[in-house]
Design a protein around this motif. Sequence first.
Motif, mmCIF file in Angstrom:
data_model
loop_
_atom_site.group_PDB
_atom_site.id
_atom_site.type_symbol
_atom_site.label_atom_id
_atom_site.label_comp_id
_atom_site.label_asym_id
_atom_site.label_seq_id
_atom_site.Cartn_x
_atom_site.Cartn_y
_atom_site.Cartn_z
ATOM 1 N N ASP A 33 10.075 0.740 4.327
ATOM 2 C CA ASP A 33 9.525 -0.451 4.958
ATOM 3 C C ASP A 33 9.006 -1.369 3.858
ATOM 4 O O ASP A 33 7.919 -1.144 3.312
ATOM 5 N N PRO A 34 9.770 -2.403 3.458
ATOM 6 C CA PRO A 34 9.359 -3.264 2.336
ATOM 7 C C PRO A 34 7.975 -3.885 2.526
ATOM 8 O O PRO A 34 7.248 -4.086 1.549
ATOM 9 N N GLU A 35 7.599 -4.166 3.768
ATOM 10 C CA GLU A 35 6.289 -4.763 4.004
ATOM 11 C C GLU A 35 5.153 -3.822 3.594
ATOM 12 O O GLU A 35 4.106 -4.254 3.131
ATOM 13 N N GLN A 36 5.383 -2.513 3.753
ATOM 14 C CA GLN A 36 4.355 -1.549 3.368
ATOM 15 C C GLN A 36 4.189 -1.530 1.852
ATOM 16 O O GLN A 36 3.073 -1.428 1.344
ATOM 17 N N ALA A 37 5.299 -1.651 1.126
ATOM 18 C CA ALA A 37 5.222 -1.715 -0.338
ATOM 19 C C ALA A 37 4.497 -2.980 -0.778
ATOM 20 O O ALA A 37 3.715 -2.967 -1.736
ATOM 21 N N VAL A 38 4.756 -4.093 -0.094
ATOM 22 C CA VAL A 38 4.079 -5.358 -0.418
ATOM 23 C C VAL A 38 2.577 -5.225 -0.165
ATOM 24 O O VAL A 38 1.745 -5.711 -0.953
ATOM 25 N N THR A 39 2.221 -4.551 0.924
ATOM 26 C CA THR A 39 0.801 -4.324 1.219
ATOM 27 C C THR A 39 0.141 -3.513 0.115
ATOM 28 O O THR A 39 -0.965 -3.841 -0.344
ATOM 29 N N ALA A 40 0.805 -2.443 -0.327
ATOM 30 C CA ALA A 40 0.259 -1.617 -1.404
ATOM 31 C C ALA A 40 0.105 -2.422 -2.686
ATOM 32 O O ALA A 40 -0.899 -2.292 -3.399
ATOM 33 N N ALA A 41 1.081 -3.276 -2.957
ATOM 34 C CA ALA A 41 0.999 -4.122 -4.156
ATOM 35 C C ALA A 41 -0.192 -5.077 -4.070
ATOM 36 O O ALA A 41 -0.901 -5.308 -5.057
ATOM 37 N N ALA A 42 -0.425 -5.630 -2.890
ATOM 38 C CA ALA A 42 -1.543 -6.560 -2.702
ATOM 39 C C ALA A 42 -2.885 -5.871 -2.895
ATOM 40 O O ALA A 42 -3.879 -6.519 -3.236
ATOM 41 N N LEU A 43 -2.914 -4.559 -2.714
ATOM 42 C CA LEU A 43 -4.150 -3.798 -2.914
ATOM 43 C C LEU A 43 -4.394 -3.465 -4.383
ATOM 44 O O LEU A 43 -5.429 -2.892 -4.718
ATOM 45 N N GLY A 44 -3.414 -3.803 -5.236
ATOM 46 C CA GLY A 44 -3.559 -3.519 -6.656
ATOM 47 C C GLY A 44 -2.897 -2.241 -7.110
ATOM 48 O O GLY A 44 -3.160 -1.751 -8.212
ATOM 49 N N ALA A 45 -1.989 -1.693 -6.268
ATOM 50 C CA ALA A 45 -1.346 -0.425 -6.598
ATOM 51 C C ALA A 45 -0.167 -0.590 -7.550
ATOM 52 O O ALA A 45 0.345 0.409 -8.068
ATOM 53 N N GLY A 46 0.291 -1.817 -7.769
ATOM 54 C CA GLY A 46 1.434 -2.036 -8.637
ATOM 55 C C GLY A 46 2.212 -3.249 -8.200
ATOM 56 O O GLY A 46 1.667 -4.162 -7.573
ATOM 57 N N THR A 47 3.503 -3.227 -8.492
ATOM 58 C CA THR A 47 4.366 -4.331 -8.110
ATOM 59 C C THR A 47 5.478 -3.838 -7.199
ATOM 60 O O THR A 47 6.000 -2.731 -7.379
#
Length: 361
Positions: A33-47
């Motif tokens: 789910d690409p949106e979940q990866a984007v959410t994690a990135a927004a939290l500072g988990a990476g890119t």
Amino acid sequence: MRTALVIGTGLIGTSAALALSQRGVTVHLSDHDPEQAVTAAALGAGTAEAPEGPVDLAIVAAPPAHTATVLADAMRRGAARGYLDVASVKGGPRRELEALGLDLTSYIGTHPMSGRERSGPLAATADLFEGRPWVLTPTRDTDTEVLNLALELVSHCRAVPVVMDADAHDRAVALVSHMPHLVSSMVAARLEHAEETAVRLCGQGIRDVTRIAASDPRMWIDILSANPGPVADLLTDVAADLEETVQALRALQASDEAKRREGSSGIEDVLRRGNAGQVRVPGKHGSAPRAYEVVAVLIDDQPGQLARIFADAGRAGVNIEDVRIEHATGQQAGLVQLMVEPQAAPVLSAALRERGWAVRQ
């Protein structure tokens, strides 16, 4: 380790990514789910951007049922120098990878023994694994470099590495995690259609027993489907204990004194065996369990109350080893149970009374 790829940005994957990012590792995030990866990135988990080439370590945080498939895909496209997964079962995924004919020298199965009732990236924290065991299951074929990468990950997450055989791990987690979760769910299920007057009487005991029953059923179906045999064996033993306990309770209802004594002995036996098992549960920081004294304090349900009581304990020079809160039914108040070393209990009680706290005996 300079670069990592986290595949699966739920609670565990995102928490590991957060910890790595905070240690200066460049982390790439991927999810079905690409949106979940984007959410994690927004939290500072990476890119959420894909890496330009192979990373140092690929961390697969997919559900157990999909772990081997996701690993195989990553390995076939050469995504990393080393690969590991964080699934809660270890024997099954490795056997699936072996059946696919993959070279497993660059792979190691791992399992961080930490989690929360909530799932998804928004529940993730960089300190989720701090002080918790992180199981590593290397084999004779595991490359030393890959083992070192896994140990570096565990170090960055401030967890405690524990080396085990994969099948021994699966039997162990069935005992300490999977079976207790089902038992907790069974107890909680008794409340579903219970009378409201009965449910309102719930205290800390039922909250403790049913806390983990709040977890996502879909996630647990994946976990249990990957480790059904050992869990079923343990539940068979629990069922035998339940049957004996039921018979003992029925005997306590008998008019015959000998049967009542027999029933009492049966109940005492299961309770004593429970005592013997409970004392083996590791204590603070994984050390041997210790007996603490409880200082109980009545507090109002107001902002800042806990901060004040901890500050007052600090001023008294007393370290709080553990804390529990029991909320009063129908009242804006609660009982805070402060666990301290036995010799510190009278010091803390006196200090808190001096500062106006209502200390219960």
